[in-house]
Design a protein around this motif. Sequence first.
Motif, PDB file in Angstrom:
ATOM      1  N   ALA A 126      76.233 -13.360  66.065  1.00  0.00           N
ATOM      2  CA  ALA A 126      75.264 -13.036  67.118  1.00  0.00           C
ATOM      3  C   ALA A 126      75.409 -11.594  67.573  1.00  0.00           C
ATOM      4  CB  ALA A 126      75.446 -13.990  68.299  1.00  0.00           C
ATOM      5  N   GLU A 127      76.655 -11.093  67.669  1.00  0.00           N
ATOM      6  CA  GLU A 127      76.876  -9.698  68.040  1.00  0.00           C
ATOM      7  C   GLU A 127      76.279  -8.749  67.010  1.00  0.00           C
ATOM      8  OE1 GLU A 127      80.982  -8.924  70.046  1.00  0.00           O
ATOM      9  OE2 GLU A 127      81.296 -10.475  68.535  1.00  0.00           O
ATOM     10  N   ILE A 128      76.461  -9.099  65.735  1.00  0.00           N
ATOM     11  CA  ILE A 128      75.975  -8.230  64.671  1.00  0.00           C
ATOM     12  C   ILE A 128      74.450  -8.263  64.613  1.00  0.00           C
ATOM     13  CG2 ILE A 128      76.057  -7.790  62.185  1.00  0.00           C
ATOM     14  CD1 ILE A 128      78.837  -9.153  62.243  1.00  0.00           C
ATOM     15  N   ALA A 129      73.867  -9.423  64.856  1.00  0.00           N
ATOM     16  CA  ALA A 129      72.409  -9.521  64.880  1.00  0.00           C
ATOM     17  C   ALA A 129      71.833  -8.599  65.950  1.00  0.00           C
ATOM     18  CB  ALA A 129      71.994 -10.965  65.125  1.00  0.00           C
ATOM     19  N   ASP A 130      72.489  -8.567  67.108  1.00  0.00           N
ATOM     20  CA  ASP A 130      72.041  -7.686  68.180  1.00  0.00           C
ATOM     21  C   ASP A 130      72.227  -6.225  67.789  1.00  0.00           C
ATOM     22  OD1 ASP A 130      71.160  -7.238  70.987  1.00  0.00           O
ATOM     23  OD2 ASP A 130      73.182  -6.415  71.192  1.00  0.00           O
ATOM     24  N   LEU A 131      73.349  -5.938  67.144  1.00  0.00           N
ATOM     25  CA  LEU A 131      73.659  -4.574  66.719  1.00  0.00           C
ATOM     26  C   LEU A 131      72.627  -4.057  65.729  1.00  0.00           C
ATOM     27  CD1 LEU A 131      77.222  -3.454  65.567  1.00  0.00           C
ATOM     28  CD2 LEU A 131      75.189  -2.763  64.335  1.00  0.00           C
ATOM     29  N   LEU A 132      72.262  -4.893  64.751  1.00  0.00           N
ATOM     30  CA  LEU A 132      71.362  -4.476  63.679  1.00  0.00           C
ATOM     31  C   LEU A 132      69.896  -4.753  63.991  1.00  0.00           C
ATOM     32  CD1 LEU A 132      73.409  -5.643  60.544  1.00  0.00           C
ATOM     33  CD2 LEU A 132      73.255  -3.337  61.504  1.00  0.00           C
ATOM     34  N   GLY A 133      69.639  -5.395  65.109  1.00  0.00           N
ATOM     35  CA  GLY A 133      68.266  -5.706  65.462  1.00  0.00           C
ATOM     36  C   GLY A 133      67.636  -6.726  64.539  1.00  0.00           C
TER      37      GLY A 133
ATOM     38  N   SER B  60      68.131 -11.196  63.019  1.00  0.00           N
ATOM     39  CA  SER B  60      68.446 -12.558  63.449  1.00  0.00           C
ATOM     40  C   SER B  60      69.822 -12.979  62.961  1.00  0.00           C
ATOM     41  CB  SER B  60      67.395 -13.532  62.912  1.00  0.00           C
ATOM     42  OG  SER B  60      67.471 -13.609  61.502  1.00  0.00           O
ATOM     43  N   VAL B  61      70.366 -14.010  63.602  1.00  0.00           N
ATOM     44  CA  VAL B  61      71.647 -14.563  63.161  1.00  0.00           C
ATOM     45  C   VAL B  61      71.517 -15.115  61.748  1.00  0.00           C
ATOM     46  CG1 VAL B  61      73.353 -16.382  63.583  1.00  0.00           C
ATOM     47  CG2 VAL B  61      72.462 -15.033  65.498  1.00  0.00           C
ATOM     48  N   ALA B  62      70.389 -15.733  61.452  1.00  0.00           N
ATOM     49  CA  ALA B  62      70.182 -16.270  60.103  1.00  0.00           C
ATOM     50  C   ALA B  62      70.211 -15.161  59.060  1.00  0.00           C
ATOM     51  CB  ALA B  62      68.850 -17.024  60.036  1.00  0.00           C
ATOM     52  N   SER B  63      69.611 -14.028  59.373  1.00  0.00           N
ATOM     53  CA  SER B  63      69.625 -12.895  58.439  1.00  0.00           C
ATOM     54  C   SER B  63      71.034 -12.352  58.260  1.00  0.00           C
ATOM     55  CB  SER B  63      68.701 -11.788  58.942  1.00  0.00           C
ATOM     56  OG  SER B  63      67.348 -12.208  58.935  1.00  0.00           O
ATOM     57  N   VAL B  64      71.793 -12.305  59.331  1.00  0.00           N
ATOM     58  CA  VAL B  64      73.187 -11.849  59.241  1.00  0.00           C
ATOM     59  C   VAL B  64      73.987 -12.783  58.351  1.00  0.00           C
ATOM     60  CG1 VAL B  64      75.342 -11.580  60.542  1.00  0.00           C
ATOM     61  CG2 VAL B  64      73.210 -10.621  61.433  1.00  0.00           C
TER      62      VAL B  64
ATOM     63  N   SER C 184      72.912 -14.761  56.025  1.00  0.00           N
ATOM     64  CA  SER C 184      72.449 -14.643  54.642  1.00  0.00           C
ATOM     65  C   SER C 184      73.024 -13.390  53.992  1.00  0.00           C
ATOM     66  CB  SER C 184      70.918 -14.597  54.623  1.00  0.00           C
ATOM     67  OG  SER C 184      70.437 -14.409  53.306  1.00  0.00           O
ATOM     68  N   ALA C 185      72.989 -12.264  54.716  1.00  0.00           N
ATOM     69  CA  ALA C 185      73.552 -11.017  54.180  1.00  0.00           C
ATOM     70  C   ALA C 185      75.049 -11.162  53.939  1.00  0.00           C
ATOM     71  CB  ALA C 185      73.280  -9.870  55.152  1.00  0.00           C
ATOM     72  N   LEU C 186      75.724 -11.863  54.834  1.00  0.00           N
ATOM     73  CA  LEU C 186      77.167 -12.058  54.687  1.00  0.00           C
ATOM     74  C   LEU C 186      77.487 -12.871  53.440  1.00  0.00           C
ATOM     75  CD1 LEU C 186      80.035 -11.800  55.847  1.00  0.00           C
ATOM     76  CD2 LEU C 186      79.570 -13.867  57.203  1.00  0.00           C
ATOM     77  N   ALA C 187      76.714 -13.929  53.204  1.00  0.00           N
ATOM     78  CA  ALA C 187      76.953 -14.765  52.017  1.00  0.00           C
ATOM     79  C   ALA C 187      76.749 -13.965  50.736  1.00  0.00           C
ATOM     80  CB  ALA C 187      76.031 -15.980  52.048  1.00  0.00           C
ATOM     81  N   ARG C 188      75.690 -13.166  50.689  1.00  0.00           N
ATOM     82  CA  ARG C 188      75.436 -12.352  49.496  1.00  0.00           C
ATOM     83  C   ARG C 188      76.547 -11.321  49.306  1.00  0.00           C
ATOM     84  NH1 ARG C 188      70.179 -12.458  51.665  1.00  0.00           N
ATOM     85  NH2 ARG C 188      70.365 -10.308  52.400  1.00  0.00           N
ATOM     86  N   ALA C 189      76.958 -10.700  50.393  1.00  0.00           N
ATOM     87  CA  ALA C 189      78.008  -9.681  50.304  1.00  0.00           C
ATOM     88  C   ALA C 189      79.327 -10.288  49.828  1.00  0.00           C
ATOM     89  CB  ALA C 189      78.189  -9.012  51.669  1.00  0.00           C
ATOM     90  N   ARG C 190      79.679 -11.444  50.354  1.00  0.00           N
ATOM     91  CA  ARG C 190      80.929 -12.087  49.941  1.00  0.00           C
ATOM     92  C   ARG C 190      80.915 -12.428  48.456  1.00  0.00           C
ATOM     93  NH1 ARG C 190      81.672 -16.255  55.066  1.00  0.00           N
ATOM     94  NH2 ARG C 190      82.940 -14.880  56.394  1.00  0.00           N
ATOM     95  N   ARG C 191      79.775 -12.904  47.963  1.00  0.00           N
ATOM     96  CA  ARG C 191      79.694 -13.264  46.537  1.00  0.00           C
ATOM     97  C   ARG C 191      79.900 -12.035  45.663  1.00  0.00           C
ATOM     98  NH1 ARG C 191      75.410 -16.691  48.231  1.00  0.00           N
ATOM     99  NH2 ARG C 191      73.867 -15.119  47.634  1.00  0.00           N
ATOM    100  N   LEU C 192      79.239 -10.928  45.986  1.00  0.00           N
ATOM    101  CA  LEU C 192      79.345  -9.750  45.134  1.00  0.00           C
ATOM    102  C   LEU C 192      80.745  -9.151  45.195  1.00  0.00           C
ATOM    103  CD1 LEU C 192      76.700  -7.111  44.452  1.00  0.00           C
ATOM    104  CD2 LEU C 192      79.027  -6.360  44.930  1.00  0.00           C
ATOM    105  N   VAL C 193      81.322  -9.069  46.388  1.00  0.00           N
ATOM    106  CA  VAL C 193      82.665  -8.492  46.505  1.00  0.00           C
ATOM    107  C   VAL C 193      83.678  -9.364  45.779  1.00  0.00           C
ATOM    108  CG1 VAL C 193      84.525  -7.971  48.141  1.00  0.00           C
ATOM    109  CG2 VAL C 193      82.202  -7.171  48.595  1.00  0.00           C
ATOM    110  N   ALA C 194      83.494 -10.681  45.821  1.00  0.00           N
ATOM    111  CA  ALA C 194      84.399 -11.575  45.088  1.00  0.00           C
ATOM    112  C   ALA C 194      84.332 -11.314  43.590  1.00  0.00           C
ATOM    113  CB  ALA C 194      84.049 -13.029  45.383  1.00  0.00           C
ATOM    114  N   GLU C 195      83.158 -10.923  43.089  1.00  0.00           N
ATOM    115  CA  GLU C 195      83.005 -10.611  41.667  1.00  0.00           C
ATOM    116  C   GLU C 195      83.645  -9.267  41.314  1.00  0.00           C
ATOM    117  OE1 GLU C 195      78.856 -10.580  40.927  1.00  0.00           O
ATOM    118  OE2 GLU C 195      78.560 -12.728  41.284  1.00  0.00           O
ATOM    119  N   LYS C 196      83.570  -8.314  42.220  1.00  0.00           N
ATOM    120  CA  LYS C 196      83.982  -6.947  41.914  1.00  0.00           C
ATOM    121  C   LYS C 196      85.438  -6.650  42.243  1.00  0.00           C
ATOM    122  CE  LYS C 196      79.873  -5.459  40.587  1.00  0.00           C
ATOM    123  NZ  LYS C 196      79.621  -4.968  39.202  1.00  0.00           N
ATOM    124  N   ALA C 197      85.982  -7.283  43.263  1.00  0.00           N
ATOM    125  CA  ALA C 197      87.338  -6.967  43.710  1.00  0.00           C
ATOM    126  C   ALA C 197      88.308  -8.040  43.217  1.00  0.00           C
ATOM    127  CB  ALA C 197      87.380  -6.883  45.234  1.00  0.00           C
TER     128      ALA C 197
END
Length: 354
Positions: free
Chosen positions: A188-195, A197-201, A203-216
């Motif tokens: 919720a804090e990040i949604a406010d920061l980025l302007g 929704s929580v759902a968008s945050v 979703s972005a977090l899930a995508r980011a975690r998947r890619l970083v897990a592949e690369k790191a």
Amino acid sequence: MSEISSTRSTGPGASPGSRADSADLRGALDGDDAAFTRLVAPLRPELHAYCYQLLGSPHDADDAVQDALLRAWRGLAGFEGRGSLRSWLYTVATRTCLDIVKGRGRRALPVDLGPASDRVVLDNRPSTEVGWLSPYPDGDLGTGPASPHARYERREAVELAFVAALQHLPGNQRAVLLLVDVLGFAAAEIADLLGTSVASVNSALARARRLVAEKAPAASQQRTLRLLGDDRIRKIAAGYADALERHDTEALIALLTEDVTWSMPPLPHWYSGLPSVAEFARTVPMGLCPSWRTRLVSANGQPAVAGYVGADATAPHVAWAITVLTLRGDRIAGLTSFLDATHFPSFGLPNMLP
């Protein structure tokens, strides 16, 4: 990186300077710039590391922190002592970094751009078309009032493989991943920061975690280093430095894993596997560089060696490369030699040894 995604640093409100009723905060709100400087000073190292994680360059992080704090000073009336100053400063720093990210492409390492070379490339010229990842002088990350566990996590979060993996993400996904998994902010804090929704945050977090897990890699360097211990780590780094200075290729090879890689940004070609890396070592650093002097340093929370090259053992030696060592067990699994003398001052090193 699994350790980072499973643990969190000190939460967004836990840091010196975060209480809205501090005397320095009251003074800063009254226009005292010295009070503001004192107020934000304890937070500078972590803000700088955060900007580096987002931008992949200590020099860009310098500019981003300076710009963010200037924005914060000018907009301090908008804070008005509500909530955590630390959270608010991360909001300003995030927006500053995302503005920078929009203006240029991601930073990379040679391994991100193409396959390894199967032979030594002697006409390997610097590529000026790529924004290269730069090494991070991590001395400030081990200081300050944070707990040993928090300092461990800060060093883990600037490891070379993790920061390189972050560069594959769009800017907003980098910020979301760092703010949630490294810094412990709520969606919720990040949604406010980025302007958004929580759902968008989420979703972005899930995508980011998947890619970083592949690369790191799954195991962080901090875990490897903790198991090795300081004495063994120093012995490995010193062994590499000594082999380089003595032009002892066999001693260097004995320190390497079978699947070792060696890259040298801003040169685009890189090498993979012990035979290719050994051939490169014999031909270039041991063959074409007459004399080496070295200094042991730390970069990206990892052991590193600063190398200076001279015409002979008695001649002045000029700054040549900061080589970050990635360890697996008690062997070197990766060497990333950043060939740029401009990196040396940020590590407190001279540009020449007499």
